[in-house]
Scaffold this motif. Structure first.
Motif, mmCIF file in Angstrom:
data_model
loop_
_atom_site.group_PDB
_atom_site.id
_atom_site.type_symbol
_atom_site.label_atom_id
_atom_site.label_comp_id
_atom_site.label_asym_id
_atom_site.label_seq_id
_atom_site.Cartn_x
_atom_site.Cartn_y
_atom_site.Cartn_z
ATOM 1 N N ARG A 42 -53.889 83.223 -44.406
ATOM 2 C CA ARG A 42 -54.917 82.305 -45.154
ATOM 3 C C ARG A 42 -54.292 81.192 -44.879
ATOM 4 O O ARG A 42 -53.410 80.976 -44.138
ATOM 5 N N SER A 43 -55.565 80.654 -44.562
ATOM 6 C CA SER A 43 -55.586 79.002 -45.232
ATOM 7 C C SER A 43 -55.023 78.139 -46.393
ATOM 8 O O SER A 43 -55.211 78.564 -47.301
ATOM 9 N N ILE A 44 -54.287 77.432 -45.889
ATOM 10 C CA ILE A 44 -53.217 76.318 -46.963
ATOM 11 C C ILE A 44 -54.777 75.962 -48.095
ATOM 12 O O ILE A 44 -54.545 76.147 -49.766
ATOM 13 N N ARG A 45 -55.881 75.471 -47.334
ATOM 14 C CA ARG A 45 -57.068 75.439 -48.667
ATOM 15 C C ARG A 45 -57.456 77.030 -49.249
ATOM 16 O O ARG A 45 -58.612 76.396 -50.361
ATOM 17 N N ASP A 46 -56.421 77.586 -49.188
ATOM 18 C CA ASP A 46 -57.279 79.193 -49.312
ATOM 19 C C ASP A 46 -57.258 79.009 -51.221
ATOM 20 O O ASP A 46 -56.042 78.569 -51.285
ATOM 21 N N PRO A 47 -57.962 79.385 -51.937
ATOM 22 C CA PRO A 47 -58.100 78.924 -53.263
ATOM 23 C C PRO A 47 -56.586 80.324 -53.541
ATOM 24 O O PRO A 47 -55.971 79.528 -54.786
#
Ligand code: ZN
Length: 574
Positions: A129-134
């Motif tokens: 997952r991206s660190i921008r993933d909620p």
């Protein structure tokens, strides 16, 4: 206590697998671990030397998703230079307790190897997952800081939103349930290492199971089953990567003992992903002789009206190996792309079942002479079995394997400050690398010579002489690491049969052979090959005029198994 390489490991006794989470020691896989240490070290050195130019220090994060005793992670830590951190995961709490104990016993510094208890797919999805993933932002109170700094992996809550540079999947059985999430958490250009021990499935014993697990049908009773298994596995990895907009570049692929081991690099590039369909081929296997042919799922074609000097574009124009691209025409309504168009093959009887003019010595018969009901160019049978799709590109990067070989040679010379490999199976790994380097890379699959000779009811001619004879005709030829009795060659199978016949005829009687497939292999109208002429040209030549001599053997090519009953252990009971 078990000793392997640099590691001393405690494991559950084999007869007592249910204890300690079934994390037992699999001695047979020592070649796998030795080879993996060599490949991962070579990979890290290679990408580090590329990155030195930009003079930025890069971290190398390694994930062992199915860690069991932690043996592999301990060896990676002690024997490979340049690793920043290893995550060693297992879903069994008792296995994780055991691996923690093993890390302590092997003097692993705290936080150098993280022992983690998770379902492998859950962990790998979280890492991908991206660190921008909620979800990640919600879970991770420090994510605001991470977003500010733009740096993932500050480990305020560890093991999430952190792509791995080396991902190792070493399951008991098939790796297919893990491919998707493993690809997702592998960094751009990262190394994915995959073991599959379900050889019977990949090699054709259970074609339906192979289709359900890998999306390809394996062929029963084919002579090239081991390489077919490797190429079905690579096709499955390529397709799983394509679903995520990525594609793979195989660095090293090998069938060892009873299992498959492949190392691929993963990249994200839309134009290459579109090209992936041209990397897949069906296999057409004659049901009555050893003839087979590859049929590409699609072909890369030069885009009409486009002139470009781009090197990558001209590469795209080449047809896949094992086919003749000129046989197929570009379909008119293909969507255009900057450099090339992908077309589906237009099939004709000739394009599938005919064989091309390859040298001046051999020509195809006139079209109208071909019996409409006879398809196989070797035995004129009229039935084929369809298998695949398989990966049809090169499965080994010879330059990379040369680098591995160099790394192996320099094991003794490493400075004392550097970490040192302790390879118990060094001779076998060395023999494997030599075999892989000598294999033809652009000729998929191989022929079993004993099987072809038994089709003809002949014994097997000396291998060295046969290879010389094939080279004398101007064809490429090599051995295969998968099968000691096999040759990889671009010789069309009717010519190969004729070469074998010409070794024995006319000295041996050809009577009483009409009952077997020999009759069909010699009486058919296809092809016109003068066996007696062939005999003069390739077998009865002066040895000094031979255009090719096999180099004197310096290495043992095929090593016997180290001990009796060398084979797979039973699956871990969970
Ligand atoms: Zn045939």
């Amino acid at each position: 206590m078990i000793h392997e390489g640099s590691a001393f490991i405690e494991a559950a006794p084999e007869e007592n697998q249910d204890e300690k989470g079934g994390a037992f020691y699999n001695k047979v896989q020592v070649v796998n671990r030795d080879l993996s240490i060599l490949v991962v070290q070579t990979y890290i050195r290679t990408i580090s030397s590329c990155r030195d130019a930009s003079s930025t220090k890069h971290e190398i994060h390694v994930l062992e998703a199915l860690g069991a005793t932690g043996l592999r992670s301990v060896r990676y830590f002690h024997e490979i230079s340049g690793i920043t951190r290893i995550i060693c995961n297992d879903m069994s709490p008792s296995a994780v307790a055991l691996m923690k104990k093993n890390f302590l016993q092997n003097n692993i510094p705290e936080k150098s190897i993280i022992a983690n208890c998770d379902d492998a797919n859950t962990l790998m999805r979280r890492l991908s997952r991206s660190i921008r993933d909620p979800v990640i932002a919600h879970l991770n109170p420090a994510s605001e800081d991470m977003l500010q700094s733009g740096k993932p992996g500050t480990y305020s809550i560890p093991l999430q939103a952190q792509k791995m540079h080396v991902v190792d999947i070493d399951p008991y059985g098939s790796a297919s349930p893990f491919l998707s999430s493993a690809i997702a958490c592998t960094a751009e250009g990262g190394l994915l290492c995959v073991t599959c021990t379900d050889s019977a499935v990949l090699c054709g014993k259970y074609p339906e199971t192979c289709h359900s697990k890998y999306g390809s049908l394996s062929l029963k009773n084919c002579s090239f089953n081991h390489e077919m298994g490797l190429r079905i596995l690579l096709a499955a990895i390529e397709r799983a990567a394509n679903l995520q907009g990525r594609y793979c570049r195989p660095l090293l692929s090998a069938k060892i003992d009873f299992y498959f081991r492949v190392f691929v690099q993963l990249f994200t590039k839309p134009i290459q992903v579109k090209r992936s369909c041209t990397k897949m081929s069906y296999i057409l296997q004659c049901s009555q002789c050893s003839h087979f042919q590859l049929l590409p799922v699609a072909l890369a074609q030069k885009h009409k009206g486009l002139h470009t000097k781009d090197a990558s574009a001209s590469e795209c124009h080449q047809p896949p190996v094992g086919t003749n691209g000129e046989e197929y025409l570009c379909s008119p309504d293909m969507p255009s792309s900057p450099n090339f168009a992908v077309s589906t093959p237009r099939l004709s009887r000739n394009s599938i079942f005919g064989w091309q003019k390859v040298t001046d010595n051999f020509t195809r018969e006139n079209d109208d002479e071909i019996d409409q009901n006879k398809w196989c160019p070797s035995c004129s049978s009229c039935s084929y079995t369809l298998g695949g799709p398989i990966y049809n590109q090169s499965i080994n990067d010879v330059d990379f394997i040369k680098s591995c070989s160099e790394t192996l040679k320099n094991v003794e010379n490493t400075e004392t400050s550097e970490k040192k490999m302790v390879l118990g199976a060094r001779d076998r790994v060395d023999a494997l690398l030599i075999n892989l380097m000598q294999e033809l890379t652009d000729v998929p699959l191989y022929h079993s010579i004993p099987r072809m000779c038994s089709d003809l009811r002949y014994s097997v001619p000396p291998f060295g002489k046969l290879i010389d004879a094939i080279h004398r005709l101007g064809f490429q030829c090599s051995r295969s690491h998968c099968n000691i009795d096999a040759i990889k060659t671009n010789t069309p199978s009717p010519v190969l049969y004729a070469i074998l016949r010409s070794f024995f005829e006319p000295h041996e009687s050809v009577e009483d052979r009409s009952c077997c497939s020999y009759g069909k292999l010699t009486s058919g109208k296809l092809p016109h090959i003068q066996v007696s002429q062939l005999r003069k040209n390739i077998w009865e030549v002066n040895q000094s005029s031979a255009c090719h001599n096999e180099a004197p053997k310096k290495h043992v090519r095929y090593l016997p198994n180290p001990e009796p009953n060398w084979g797979p252990k039973a699956r871990t009971k969970m």
